[in-house]
Motif scaffolding. Sequence first.
Motif, mmCIF file in Angstrom:
data_model
loop_
_atom_site.group_PDB
_atom_site.id
_atom_site.type_symbol
_atom_site.label_atom_id
_atom_site.label_comp_id
_atom_site.label_asym_id
_atom_site.label_seq_id
_atom_site.Cartn_x
_atom_site.Cartn_y
_atom_site.Cartn_z
ATOM 1 N N THR A 535 1.963 12.960 -1.569
ATOM 2 C CA THR A 535 2.448 11.899 -1.948
ATOM 3 C C THR A 535 3.890 11.703 -1.243
ATOM 4 N N TYR A 574 0.836 6.044 2.625
ATOM 5 C CA TYR A 574 1.051 5.026 3.357
ATOM 6 C C TYR A 574 2.236 4.444 3.510
ATOM 7 N N SER A 614 -2.043 10.740 -6.760
ATOM 8 C CA SER A 614 -3.231 10.411 -7.665
ATOM 9 C C SER A 614 -4.668 10.848 -6.973
HETATM 10 N N1 C2G Z 1 -3.331 7.880 -0.545
HETATM 11 C C1 C2G Z 1 -3.805 8.266 0.739
HETATM 12 N N2 C2G Z 1 -2.908 9.295 1.363
HETATM 13 C C2 C2G Z 1 -2.145 10.083 0.718
HETATM 14 C C3 C2G Z 1 -1.482 9.829 -0.555
HETATM 15 C C4 C2G Z 1 -2.164 8.576 -0.966
HETATM 16 O O1 C2G Z 1 -4.604 7.569 1.393
HETATM 17 N N3 C2G Z 1 -1.529 11.094 1.179
HETATM 18 C C5 C2G Z 1 -3.914 6.704 -1.292
HETATM 19 C C6 C2G Z 1 -4.889 7.254 -2.288
HETATM 20 O O2 C2G Z 1 -5.841 6.353 -2.709
HETATM 21 C C7 C2G Z 1 -4.086 7.305 -3.467
HETATM 22 C C8 C2G Z 1 -3.218 6.026 -3.523
HETATM 23 O O3 C2G Z 1 -2.973 6.056 -1.949
HETATM 24 O O4 C2G Z 1 -4.869 7.338 -4.602
HETATM 25 C C9 C2G Z 1 -1.971 5.971 -4.363
HETATM 26 O O5 C2G Z 1 -1.168 7.375 -3.703
HETATM 27 P P1 C2G Z 1 -0.083 8.204 -4.689
HETATM 28 O O6 C2G Z 1 0.335 9.291 -3.747
HETATM 29 O O7 C2G Z 1 -0.849 8.446 -5.912
HETATM 30 O O8 C2G Z 1 1.234 7.552 -4.877
HETATM 31 P P2 C2G Z 1 1.575 6.002 -5.275
HETATM 32 O O9 C2G Z 1 1.327 5.201 -3.959
HETATM 33 O O10 C2G Z 1 2.906 5.967 -5.683
HETATM 34 O O11 C2G Z 1 0.513 5.556 -6.502
HETATM 35 O O12 C2G Z 1 -0.897 4.869 -10.691
HETATM 36 C C10 C2G Z 1 -0.979 5.665 -9.294
HETATM 37 C C11 C2G Z 1 0.321 5.647 -8.823
HETATM 38 O O13 C2G Z 1 0.790 4.318 -8.784
HETATM 39 C C12 C2G Z 1 0.471 6.220 -7.796
#
Ligand code: C2G
Length: 705
Positions: A535, A574, A614
């Motif tokens: 993340t 993203y 997540s």
């Molecule tokens: N994701 C992705 N590639 C990554 C990280 C995340 O494609 N390297 C996508 C996934 O679908 C993931 C979503 O983005 O489930 C959310 O990413 P998180 O890393 O969990 O972080 P965030 O965008 O802050 O959301 O309730 C969940 C939270 O809001 C987390």
Amino acid sequence: ERKVSIVIPYHNNMEFIEDCLNSVYAQNYTNLEIVLINDGSNRENTDYIESLLTDKRIKYLLNESRHGVANSRNLGIETATGQYIFFLDSDDLLAENAIALLVDHIAEYPAIAGRTKRLLRPSDLEPPVELPELNIKLKNSKSVFKTGSILNVLMKKDFILKQNLKFDTDTEGSTDISGLIPLVINTEGMPILNLRTYYKRVRNDPITNPSLVQRTPAEKARDFLQVYKKLAVEYQQDENAKSFLDRLFLNYYRRHVTSIFKDLENFQEFFGLFSSAVELMDRRLLSAQAIHIRSELKHLKKGNQEKFRKSLNWHMEARDFKNALRGRTALKKYIYRKVFLKRPMRDNYIVFESFLGKNYSDSPRNIYEYIIENSLDYKCIWVFNDKNRKIPGNAKVVKRFSLAYYYYFAVSKYWVNNMRQPLHLVKREGNVFLETWHGTPLKKLVFDMKDVYSANPRYKRDFYLQSRAWDYLLSPNRYSSEVFKSAFKFDKEMLEFGYPRNDILYSPNREQLAEEIKESIGIPKGKKVVLYAPTWRDDDFYEPGKYKFDLKLDLQKMREKLGDEYVVALRMHYFIADDLNIEGMEGFAFNLSKYDDIAHLYLISDILITDYSSVFFDYANLKRPILFYTYDLEKYRDQLRGFYIDFENEGPGPLLRTSEDVIDAIENLEQIKQDYSQRYEDFYEKFCSWHDGKSTERVVKRVFS
Ligand code: C2G
């Protein structure tokens, strides 16, 4: 040296009071008395403040119930024994040399003011500055107090007593004004330091615990007008006081009239309140006003509602039009509001957006594909940053924030989004908003985040307003339902159906799908895939939304040790703006950060490495091994976010610190699977068990009946 009494009213402000008191203890002027009035705080906030009363200079007063800030300040004056009095709010801070500077320069004047700076984040606090003589100005006290605030003013106690300076307790807000009048009428000029002595905190949770200034425009206006009217009558004969009050009134009117009357529900009430106030205003001041203000005030004075309404409308239209001319974006928004929003709504139009238009993915994609595969009678619109995006089916593709985007958002009945929508999109009567969200939360979200400071002080307020528009919110498991209710204050319909995005993980032909995906990416046949999907870090960015990522996996070593059997798929979040450098790693490392849907990458991988993302809640549906590469666990957990679950004891895999640990774990995978098998099962039961490959169908049937 003379004693200064600092008067601090406190009401349920435990997040801020420690900073406030520390800034008082840090004063280089030490002859202080701190009069702290706990004005009817709840148990928790009372216990907390009482644990902080360690300094001998504190005098603590307790009101069992709330009496308001005016009452507290009056109590403060009665209790204070210093020669000087200074009012400080319990969420604000003093500069280290504030009191010393003010005392040093008050001279024969009854009061002296300092400069105030807004405090959004810790970096706004500046080191103390030396004061050159030049920086004291003598200013007319009416203009010093034109904001109507008594904060950041050092006053002589004997002046306060002689002039009987007191705060009127009739209202919650605008109570400083009654206390300012004696200062305005008894001082011609007043010294003001051209240096900041006071930090006014801009608070970021106006929803759960609003400060007085964070109440609604209507609430504040009621108080202000009541105060103005009462004082204008009381000081009718005092030219000085009256002109001060009239100036405050006119400023207030000019700044707030449009927002107060925006909400037409209150039109009658505020028309009445304003016209009785204008009645009291000195009519000679009218001629100095801009023409539209002058005519509004005249209609108010005559009590002519229709004419006032017309003038005000004209005023607002003119303002909107002027704003529209500021640039292309402003113009598009103007056309959206004035033209598109008036077009009839189309009951069979659905707008889809995923990750802010960055890709074709996540639950909105699955919902869309279900609709086209089942030939449901809807016209679908997809939002992308790239207007040339090609996707299956015959959806209309619109570029985010283009005129077409605004058109379709205005006329489409259904909105499907996995993130927050821009605040300026207006939800119309009849609109249905399906918020899919994008993951089971591990890290704390919105109203569960205890941030005293935040990168964007409007974050919580904006989030609150945006989420009020959501009619349905998808939930992947019972645990998430509970978190969303508390973190988003969501109280509408929760669709407890599992995530559509995970249906593909239960597809009967997932092996074949995986082979096709591998081939399209160019992954060598016969190689296993390790997916690394971390993340983002809240504190590591170029600008909000553009985050940095420092790849801490040693790809070189991984290739040496694992290259015969594995390849690595790298997938950045993203928000990450950096482009990974995998030069020399061709054939072993694949940068799939721009690949549309991460679910496809789950399908092709044999192991997942992640951190606090997540993604592992979704990946666990596959029951394949998960490793956590958490090299910054303490910092992330304790400083940046905080977690909802006991990650170390509930996570379905080991927490690893170094690249070597990660390689070791992969080499000893069988052992790890055994060690974590019970935990994994419990984890699956708690977070994945709603999933069965039919989530999309359940969602579509509920929302698009
Ligand atoms: N994701 C992705 N590639 C990554 C990280 C995340 O494609 N390297 C996508 C996934 O679908 C993931 C979503 O983005 O489930 C959310 O990413 P998180 O890393 O969990 O972080 P965030 O965008 O802050 O959301 O309730 C969940 C939270 O809001 C987390």
